[in-house]
Design an enzyme around this catalytic site. Structure first.
Site, short mmCIF file in Angstrom:
data_model
loop_
_atom_site.label_atom_id
_atom_site.label_comp_id
_atom_site.label_asym_id
_atom_site.label_seq_id
_atom_site.Cartn_x
_atom_site.Cartn_y
_atom_site.Cartn_z
N HIS A 116 1.30 -1.58 0.30
CA HIS A 116 0.01 -0.34 0.23
C HIS A 116 1.21 1.45 -0.07
CE1 HIS A 116 -2.69 2.99 1.20
NE2 HIS A 116 -4.39 1.85 0.74
N ASP B 234 -7.70 -5.20 0.15
CA ASP B 234 -8.70 -6.43 -0.87
C ASP B 234 -7.64 -7.93 -0.56
OD1 ASP B 234 -7.20 -3.65 -3.15
OD2 ASP B 234 -9.80 -4.60 -3.04
C1 SDX Z 1 -6.43 0.05 -2.87
O1 SDX Z 1 -4.13 4.40 -1.95
C2 SDX Z 1 -5.30 3.78 -1.52
O2 SDX Z 1 -5.74 4.33 0.16
C3 SDX Z 1 -5.79 2.86 -2.46
C4 SDX Z 1 -7.07 1.93 -1.56
C5 SDX Z 1 -8.36 2.95 -1.08
O3 SDX Z 1 -9.07 2.31 -0.06
O4 SDX Z 1 -8.88 3.37 -1.95
O5 SDX Z 1 -6.70 1.63 -0.15
C6 SDX Z 1 -7.90 0.19 -2.34
O6 SDX Z 1 -5.82 0.47 -4.00
C7 SDX Z 1 -4.90 -0.80 -2.56
C8 SDX Z 1 -4.61 -1.58 -2.81
C9 SDX Z 1 -4.68 -2.58 -4.25
N1 SDX Z 1 -3.57 -3.26 -5.31
C10 SDX Z 1 -2.54 -3.73 -4.96
O7 SDX Z 1 -2.69 -5.35 -3.99
C11 SDX Z 1 -1.86 -4.15 -5.74
C12 SDX Z 1 -0.63 -4.74 -5.25
N2 SDX Z 1 -0.39 -3.25 -4.55
C13 SDX Z 1 0.60 -2.91 -5.54
O8 SDX Z 1 1.14 -2.78 -6.96
C14 SDX Z 1 1.76 -1.58 -4.99
O9 SDX Z 1 1.95 -1.88 -3.06
C15 SDX Z 1 0.59 -0.31 -4.70
C16 SDX Z 1 0.53 0.20 -5.94
C17 SDX Z 1 -0.57 -0.69 -4.14
C18 SDX Z 1 1.01 0.64 -3.96
O10 SDX Z 1 2.23 0.88 -4.47
P1 SDX Z 1 3.32 1.85 -4.49
O11 SDX Z 1 3.31 2.99 -3.16
O12 SDX Z 1 3.36 3.22 -5.80
O13 SDX Z 1 4.79 1.47 -4.08
P2 SDX Z 1 5.31 1.35 -4.53
O14 SDX Z 1 5.25 0.34 -6.00
O15 SDX Z 1 6.78 1.67 -4.62
O16 SDX Z 1 6.23 -0.23 -3.99
C19 SDX Z 1 7.34 -0.38 -3.29
C20 SDX Z 1 8.47 -1.13 -3.47
C21 SDX Z 1 8.70 -2.28 -4.96
O17 SDX Z 1 9.80 -2.57 -4.79
P3 SDX Z 1 11.04 -1.47 -5.04
O18 SDX Z 1 10.83 -1.10 -6.55
O19 SDX Z 1 11.47 -0.26 -4.63
O20 SDX Z 1 12.68 -2.37 -5.30
O21 SDX Z 1 7.19 -2.64 -3.06
C22 SDX Z 1 7.47 -3.66 -4.26
C23 SDX Z 1 7.44 -2.90 -5.41
O22 SDX Z 1 8.19 -3.35 -6.40
N3 SDX Z 1 6.07 -4.20 -4.09
C24 SDX Z 1 5.96 -5.40 -4.30
C25 SDX Z 1 4.17 -5.02 -4.01
N4 SDX Z 1 3.49 -3.38 -3.71
C26 SDX Z 1 5.31 -3.43 -3.80
N5 SDX Z 1 6.18 -6.28 -4.57
C27 SDX Z 1 6.07 -7.46 -4.72
N6 SDX Z 1 4.29 -7.96 -4.06
C28 SDX Z 1 3.47 -6.57 -4.14
N7 SDX Z 1 2.35 -6.27 -4.22
#
Ligand code: SDX
Length: 427
Positions: free
Chosen positions: A305, A362
């Site tokens: 998140h 989720d």
């Molecule tokens: C919702 O914003 C909100 O409040 C949203 C929400 C709401 O109520 O409105 O809470 C609802 O959207 C919840 C999130 C649902 N999405 C997912 O579950 C999809 C999987 N999660 C990711 O795609 C990710 O965690 C996000 C999109 C949710 C957050 O992404 P960020 O904040 O942009 O973080 P990032 O992509 O920069 O990740 C930071 C690091 C990265 O690694 P590095 O580049 O630093 O090496 O963490 C890794 C990412 O690759 N990472 C993951 C991961 N999520 C982040 N690695 C593996 N699996 C994951 N799920």
């Protein structure tokens, strides 16, 4: 005393006021930065940017805290109802008994759709994704409710807000009915908001439909968990659309479109599909390895998140609700066991620990929605149904905020400098 932030740029020093809220991080007011320095800030994804002031919802990502107008999500999920939370978000306080009854009656009286909108569905293929239908039908509402599109009239704003909150269950249920080739059911005003939605979704004209109180309460709680969440991507979309003066129906349709993405509201559908793809506990390590592999675009859906760097408090309530519903329905689902084991293994893996990746709202929601009988394709439509309350509350707050103006970010341009046009024959 207002603190100031000092910025030295291009040989000159500038002070910018630091503003403090009730709780949470301070903000540096940089509204004069460009005029004074000729420079923009650079913050793709807005990881360090506050787009507005708000009194609605507060998240402490490190502590895993979520408050709606000061009330903790766990308290609201345990003790409140979705209609009461909707009232709270639209107003400043929890309603008194009479206020809640009046609000529920008002919403109930707006649950029917203009009859011609039912024909709108017939233009879609039966296998249209419910979110495609939601985008289209909600956007079309502005063609039917002209009398509540003047955003400067508080009465029209409230009627449009009530219409949107009231009609989303009807629109979502009709999208489901259309996909399974069953007739639409009209709303039944004798039922609760959530009970009415369950009947419109799973009832048929051929026989009476009995709302199961356990399912009704569990789904109502799930709606509470999805009601609002600060300036997430879809809420920011609604605010940005609203900042141009677009009508509320168009703004909510824009929010629905944004929520559909798998990185946002589409994650509940993607998370259950992922759990089914994993299938058995012994395949979990393979998927965890893929999630950690920089060269593999695969991510654990329902994990991580932007704000929560601790356990999403909504996921805690969701997991508890899965157990309660399974016990009440005397069912189980091997996918739930896979989810629990996946969480356990991920949270003991240094990659997830170091990056502070926890289950989010989720991760478990699909397990329970599937147990209730919703197809995976309906999961994000349910998220949109519930989040309409937050979108509408945030939209109203934005419209009445004296600081707000049309949203228009700038950029760092790194394309070609000006150059002379060369006719095609000379290239
Ligand atoms: C919702 O914003 C909100 O409040 C949203 C929400 C709401 O109520 O409105 O809470 C609802 O959207 C919840 C999130 C649902 N999405 C997912 O579950 C999809 C999987 N999660 C990711 O795609 C990710 O965690 C996000 C999109 C949710 C957050 O992404 P960020 O904040 O942009 O973080 P990032 O992509 O920069 O990740 C930071 C690091 C990265 O690694 P590095 O580049 O630093 O090496 O963490 C890794 C990412 O690759 N990472 C993951 C991961 N999520 C982040 N690695 C593996 N699996 C994951 N799920």
């Amino acid at each position: 005393m207002t603190d100031t932030a000092k910025l030295s740029i291009a040989g000159s020093d500038h002070d910018y006021p630091v503003m403090s809220g009730t709780v949470g991080p301070d903000v540096v007011d940089i509204r004069k930065l460009y005029a004074q320095t000729g420079a923009f800030t650079y913050d793709p994804g807005f990881t360090s940017t506050a787009s507005c002031q708000s009194k609605l919802t507060y998240i402490d990502g490190d502590e895993g805290v979520l408050l709606h107008r000061g009330y903790a999500i766990g308290d609201l999920a345990e003790n409140s109802t979705f209609m009461e939370v909707a009232y709270l978000l639209l107003n400043d306080e929890l309603p008194k008994k009479g206020e809640l009854e009046q609000f529920e009656t008002t919403i109930t009286r707006h649950t029917m759709l203009h009859e011609q909108l039912a024909m709108f569905y017939r233009g879609f293929r039966r296998d249209a994704h419910p979110m495609a239908i939601m985008c289209g039908v909600v956007g079309a509402l502005s063609a039917f409710y002209h009398d509540s599109t003047d955003i400067h009239d508080p009465t029209q704003r409230m009627i449009a807000s009530h219409r949107l909150i009231a009609k989303m269950p009807t629109i979502a249920a009709m999208a489901y009915k259309y996909s399974v080739g069953q007739p639409f059911l009209y709303p039944d005003n004798s039922l609760s908001y959530t009970g009415n939605f369950l009947r419109m979704t799973f009832g048929v004209p051929a026989e009476a439909y009995e709302v199961d109180p356990v399912i009704e309460k569990a789904l109502d709680r799930i709606f509470i968990l999805h009601a609002d969440h600060e300036q997430n991507a879809s809420t920011s979309t609604v605010r940005l659309a609203g900042s141009s003066g677009a009508n509320p129906f168009a703004c909510i349709a824009a929010g629905i479109a944004c929520l559909w993405g798998p990185a946002h509201g589409g994650a509940n559908e993607a998370a259950l599909n992922m759990l089914h793809e994993i299938g058995t506990v012994d395949r979990i390590p393979e998927f965890i390895a893929r999630a950690k592999d920089k060269n593999d675009p695969f991510r654990l859906m329902g994990f991580g998140h932007r704000v929560y760097k601790n356990y999403d408090p909504r996921a805690t309530v969701m997991q508890k609700t899965v157990r309660e519903v399974f016990a009440a329905m005397k069912v189980s689902d091997p996918v739930f066991d896979v989810a629990l084991k996946l969480e356990e293994l991920a949270l003991s893996d240094p990659y997830f620990v170091e990056k502070k990746l926890f289950p989010n709202v989720d991760f478990y929601s699909g397990v329970i929605l599937s147990a209730i009988g919703f197809p995976t394709s309906m999961f994000t439509a349910l998220f949109a149904l519930a989040r309409t309350v937050g979108w509408v509350a945030q939209w109203n707050e934005m419209i009445t905020d004296p600081d707000q103006k049309i949203g228009r970010p700038r950029q760092l341009y790194n394309g070609p400098a000006e150059r002379t046009y060369v006719p095609v024959g000379q290239r």
